[in-house]
Scaffold this motif. Structure first.
Motif, PDB file in Angstrom:
ATOM      1  N   ALA A  52      36.108  53.128  42.074  1.00  0.00           N
ATOM      2  CA  ALA A  52      36.111  51.894  41.148  1.00  0.00           C
ATOM      3  C   ALA A  52      36.143  52.009  39.839  1.00  0.00           C
ATOM      4  O   ALA A  52      35.773  53.081  39.232  1.00  0.00           O
ATOM      5  N   GLY A  75      30.339  45.980  46.282  1.00  0.00           N
ATOM      6  CA  GLY A  75      31.868  46.177  46.726  1.00  0.00           C
ATOM      7  C   GLY A  75      32.047  44.642  47.160  1.00  0.00           C
ATOM      8  O   GLY A  75      33.433  44.540  47.725  1.00  0.00           O
ATOM      9  N   ARG A  83      36.328  43.916  38.804  1.00  0.00           N
ATOM     10  CA  ARG A  83      36.945  45.283  39.421  1.00  0.00           C
ATOM     11  C   ARG A  83      38.440  45.464  39.111  1.00  0.00           C
ATOM     12  O   ARG A  83      39.158  44.830  39.474  1.00  0.00           O
TER      13      ARG A  83
END
Length: 539
Positions: free
Chosen positions: A331, A305, A188
């Motif tokens: 994201a 997530g 991420r």
């Protein structure tokens, strides 16, 4: 390509004994000799044609068992299946087995005597299947390859040559694959940026990043993965060894070893396992790693997530990024480069073989010609349906290009779980096609990520950690006792090293010592004596 099961060598003697009596009456291929081709010496009869290439024949029917890498959600008689059966003039009685269980369960099926008409297996480089070939369990396919050229052309001649036995016969249809399959570590990027973490370049920097992520959000899983080779295949190379393979031993010249050994005898292999063990102990590694029955859980945690870093086969990139963008439009997903390991070793790519399993046909199959006619159709008139499926259901057309739809964008009846169980082999021409790869990203709506994926592919490919061992060479002791020795002395320690808190490095060393003394050293010596060429394979 794609492999999640551990490659353990050995032979299942009980199966041989059962097969010997079972196959005594088998007559090989006598009653299944194909007739002349539809058009002189060649041609591509369609799936709907009979043996003479004329009027439509009855559908070819066969039972089919294969592993699935995706979700095991297949239900028979769905709309995709019906359309395939209609266009291909075929009726397939498909049975699926999750890939993590496949190697064990297919042997159970075979040993029961009820061999499917068509099923996936490792091929003749696996000793037990080579024995079954020789005993007459499977159909010789030479003449069918000559009759149906599209099937033969789907596989490079060099691979057919490898599969040809000492009598000149071929029994196995390989699912050829590009051996260069990097395992990417996705992260991420937006979370890293928010915490001021620069993209890691070393294993040490990655570990520090995972610590910082955990400190910032205790509910976030710092890192998760498919499993040790498919998920952390890229990270494992940073420890300087080739997982589930034979290669140079400790301290030897890596490019020209005088001796090769199994991966678990290398310092890199042990250090890698106990590095993962420490990550788990510190709460940095997903607590379900190697425990959850469905490896897909790791992918879902990342895309929903719940996890910050994911290790997985690079082929899942379009799906992962597309799903992530829907879950959280803000994201950003990055791909880690190959990382420098603890001892300065540079990570890279663990090449695999020229095929990832493949297909055997039972010697008792009633209509082998019909099966090859269908397979030939998949590579000729049916190629478009095989590759793309049904417009508006599995693919869309943009600017004249067919783009496969992301699984999340499909109706339930057309998701990959309904397609994969019916798929056969992939021709080599499609094993790695950059135009097709880019189309996958575009079809998933994340075309802007393709350039980075290709760049990282090239970066991983610069340093290769291949299998040094010739798969056609077998140690006599390994054939007789190899599986038993591994199970008795190594399996519990190696399988449990990461998830069993009680197993220590001393336990690992002690198990290796006992294994070597019990016969493991003789197996290594026999392999090295029989395999004179130990040079690093080049891909």
């Amino acid at each position: 390509m794609r492999r999640t099961t551990k490659q353990k060598r050995g032979i299942i003697l009980l199966v041989f004994l059962m097969m010997a009596s079972l196959l005594a009456a088998c007559s090989g291929n006598k009653d299944n000799t194909p007739g002349k081709t539809a058009e002189g010496g060649g041609g591509n009869p369609s799936a709907a044609e009979g043996n003479d290439g004329g009027a439509a024949a009855k559908p070819v029917k066969f039972s089919y068992v294969r592993p699935v890498w995706g979700a095991a959600t297949y239900t028979k008689a769905g709309p995709y299946e019906k359309e395939l059966f209609k266009q291909g003039n075929v009726e397939i009685d498909a049975q699926i087995i999750p890939v993590t269980e496949y190697d064990t369960k297919i042997m159970t099926i075979i040993s029961s005597g009820d061999i499917p008409d068509v099923f996936w297996a490792g091929g003749p480089t696996d000793k037990k299947f080579k024995e079954m070939q020789d005993q007459g369990a499977f159909m010789k396919i030479n003449e069918y390859l000559d009759k149906y050229p599209a099937v033969k052309e789907a596989v490079p001649q060099s691979v057919w040559d490898t599969l040809t036995d000492e009598k000149g016969d071929i029994y196995f249809i390989p699912n050829v694959s590009n051996p260069l399959v990097p395992i990417f570590t996705y992260y991420r990027q937006d979370i890293f940026d928010k915490l001021g973490i620069a993209e890691p370049k070393t294993v040490k920097e990655l570990e520090a990043a995972l610590v910082q992520i955990k400190q910032n959000d205790p509910k976030m899983i710092p890192i998760t993965a498919q499993d040790t080779i498919w998920g952390f295949g890229g990270l494992s190379t940073s420890f300087g060894f080739s997982h589930y393979a034979w290669g140079p031993g400790n301290g030897e010249d890596r490019d020209n070893p005088q001796k090769i050994v199994p991966w678990y005898l290398t310092d890199g292999g042990k250090n890698y396992y106990f590095w993962l063990k420490n990550l788990k102990k510190e709460g940095l590694l997903d607590s379900e790693f190697l425990i959850a029955k469905n490896w897909d859980h790791a992918k879902q945690k990342f895309t929903s997530g719940k996890a910050a870093v994911l290790g997985i086969n690079w082929g899942y990139g379009p799906e992962i990024i597309s799903t992530m963008k829907k879950t959280n439009p803000a994201a950003k997903v990055g791909i880690l480069p190959p990382l420098e390991g603890p001892d300065g070793t540079m990570g890279g790519l663990r090449p695999f073989g020229a095929w990832d399993r493949g297909i055997y046909i039972s010697a008792k199959m009633k209509d082998p010609d019909g099966y090859f006619r269908y397979l030939n159709w998949l590579f000729t008139d049916g190629s478009d349906f095989r590759r793309y499926g049904i417009e508006g259901k599995t693919y869309k057309v943009e600017d004249g290009k067919k783009l496969l739809m992301a699984d999340d964008d499909k109706e339930a009846d057309y998701k990959n779980g309904q397609i994969e169980p019916l798929q056969m082999i992939t021709p080599m021409s499609e094993a790695l096609n950059w135009e097709s790869e880019e189309a996958k990203y575009q079809g998933a709506g994340v075309g802007e990520y393709f350039a980075e994926a290709k760049a990282k592919f090239d970066a991983y490919n610069k340093m290769q950690y291949p299998e040094y061992r010739n798969p056609t060479i077998f140690s006599p002791l390994e054939v007789e006792q190899g599986a038993q020795l591994y199970n008795d002395y190594l399996q519990s320690v190696i399988d449990g090293a990461i998830i069993n808190d009680k197993i220590t490095e001393q336990d690992w060393d002690a198990a290796i010592d006992k294994y070597l003394k019990a016969g493991g050293q003789k197996i290594i010596d026999e392999v090295n004596e029989l395999q004179t060429n130990k040079a690093k394979p080049q891909y």
